[in-house]
Design an enzyme around this catalytic site. Structure first.
Site, PDB file in Angstrom:
ATOM      1  N   ARG A  97       0.843  -1.181   0.000  1.00 30.66           N
ATOM      2  CA  ARG A  97       0.000   0.000   0.000  1.00 30.66           C
ATOM      3  C   ARG A  97       0.887   1.243   0.000  1.00 30.66           C
ATOM      4  NH1 ARG A  97      -4.161  -1.460  -1.963  1.00 30.66           N
ATOM      5  NH2 ARG A  97      -6.020  -2.133  -0.850  1.00 30.66           N
ATOM      6  N   GLU A  99      -3.204   8.206  -6.050  1.00 32.07           N
ATOM      7  CA  GLU A  99      -3.134   7.686  -7.420  1.00 32.07           C
ATOM      8  C   GLU A  99      -4.512   7.721  -8.079  1.00 32.07           C
ATOM      9  OE1 GLU A  99      -3.411   2.904  -6.804  1.00 32.07           O
ATOM     10  OE2 GLU A  99      -1.468   3.812  -6.258  1.00 32.07           O
ATOM     11  N   HIS A 130       0.008   0.783 -10.669  1.00 36.81           N
ATOM     12  CA  HIS A 130      -0.721  -0.114  -9.763  1.00 36.81           C
ATOM     13  C   HIS A 130      -1.212  -1.352 -10.509  1.00 36.81           C
ATOM     14  CE1 HIS A 130      -3.254  -0.160  -5.818  1.00 36.81           C
ATOM     15  NE2 HIS A 130      -2.876  -1.373  -6.168  1.00 36.81           N
TER      16      HIS A 130
END
Length: 316
Positions: free
Chosen positions: A235, A264, A282
């Site tokens: 994370r 993000e 990601h």
């Protein structure tokens, strides 16, 4: 028989949407311009939430849904779900562990290799004509035989360590306590700073949440040092982003390979000015195989709940 009403917080791949819509009445929260009004109009009907790990479900949303029974998270991390609020109401929460573990570990090791060996700048060197005009790319650094630190020896951390062992890397890890059943040459180090001091490469594979927020701060980054590599496939909250940027800008840290960021996809523009970072969108779990398995697990957890059957992967 009417289908249960589910509030869908974010988009899913088409194959998941098709399966969910066949079984449930899906309400696309993420498409609503006025989200508060969208929820108010459907509040009494909504019995489930289908969300994603980074989107979660906060207390305000949970409190706005009086008949909510279950929250299904598409992802391993559930720190963005207000677990206390759900628990107080007896609302079940599920996630999708295991099905993405090995893909995330693969990607973390791929980022380590790409960062260490200059894979991305190497391709740019060829495409730009620099190879022909200037010769070989400046030398990079090897991976095999280096010391690796795993910050968080859970499912993903264990798979990262197994892959690093194949590169004859010296493996150490930090967790709440030493883990049983690990190879005897994997060293437990209780303190993250001490782990970073002995590591050439530090992988962050922690769960998110208040307990791990900012655990990779200035002390850890400076301990990893000007020749060290940080790889974050956990994370964004586990790393103090301000301290990370400062360490990269001052060269107190050598390099960072990052798949996650605060805010993000609108990451801090300071990252874009640095040549000492590998930036990824990601996508550590972003394979067709894993995403299909994740979607199926979200569907199957919801289906099990409304059929009165045990949840496949309960969080609470």
């Amino acid at each position: 028989m009417s289908k249960p009403d589910i509030l869908q917080i974010g988009p899913y791949p088409a194959w998941d949407v098709e399966a969910l819509e066949a079984r449930f009445t899906m309400h696309r929260y993420f498409e609503a311009d006025d989200k508060a009004a969208f929820v108010r109009e459907r509040a009494d009907r909504i019995r489930g939430i289908a969300t994603r790990g980074e989107l979660g479900a906060g207390r305000d949303l949970i409190d706005a849904l009086p008949n909510l029974e279950v929250i299904a998270v598409y992802g391993v991390g559930y720190d963005a779900v207000d677990i206390a609020a759900a628990k107080a109401r007896g609302i079940r929460v599920t996630n999708t562990p295991d099905v993405l573990t090995k893909d995330v570990a693969d990607f973390g090791v791929a980022m380590m290799l790409a960062a260490s060996r200059g894979i991305v700048p190497g391709e740019a060197w060829v495409r730009s004509g620099s190879w022909a005009a200037q010769g070989l790319l400046p030398l990079k650094t090897r991976v095999h035989g280096k010391a690796v630190g795993i910050l968080g020896m859970g499912r993903i951390g264990h798979e990262v360590a197994r892959r690093c062992a194949a590169f004859d890397m010296d493996i150490a890890y930090t967790d709440l306590a030493p883990r049983d059943g690990l190879p005897t040459d994997w060293t437990f180090v209780s303190d993250p700073v001490a782990l970073a001091q002995r590591a050439d490469v530090l992988f962050v594979t922690l769960t998110g949440g208040a307990a791990t927020r900012g655990i990779v701060g200035r002390d850890v980054l400076h301990a990893l040092g000007p020749s060290g590599l940080l790889v974050n496939i956990a994370r964004a909250s586990t790393v103090d982003e301000g301290a990370l940027l400062e360490a990269l800008e001052t060269k107190a840290l050598g390099f960072a390979a990052l798949d996650v960021f605060e805010n993000e996809p609108n990451l801090d523009p300071r990252f874009l000015t640095l040549d000492s970072v590998l930036l990824q969108p990601h996508q550590a779990s972003g394979t067709v195989e894993t995403r299909k398995a994740m979607g199926k697990l979200v569907h199957d957890n919801l289906a099990a709940h409304f059929a009165g059957q045990p949840l496949l992967t309960p969080v609470i």
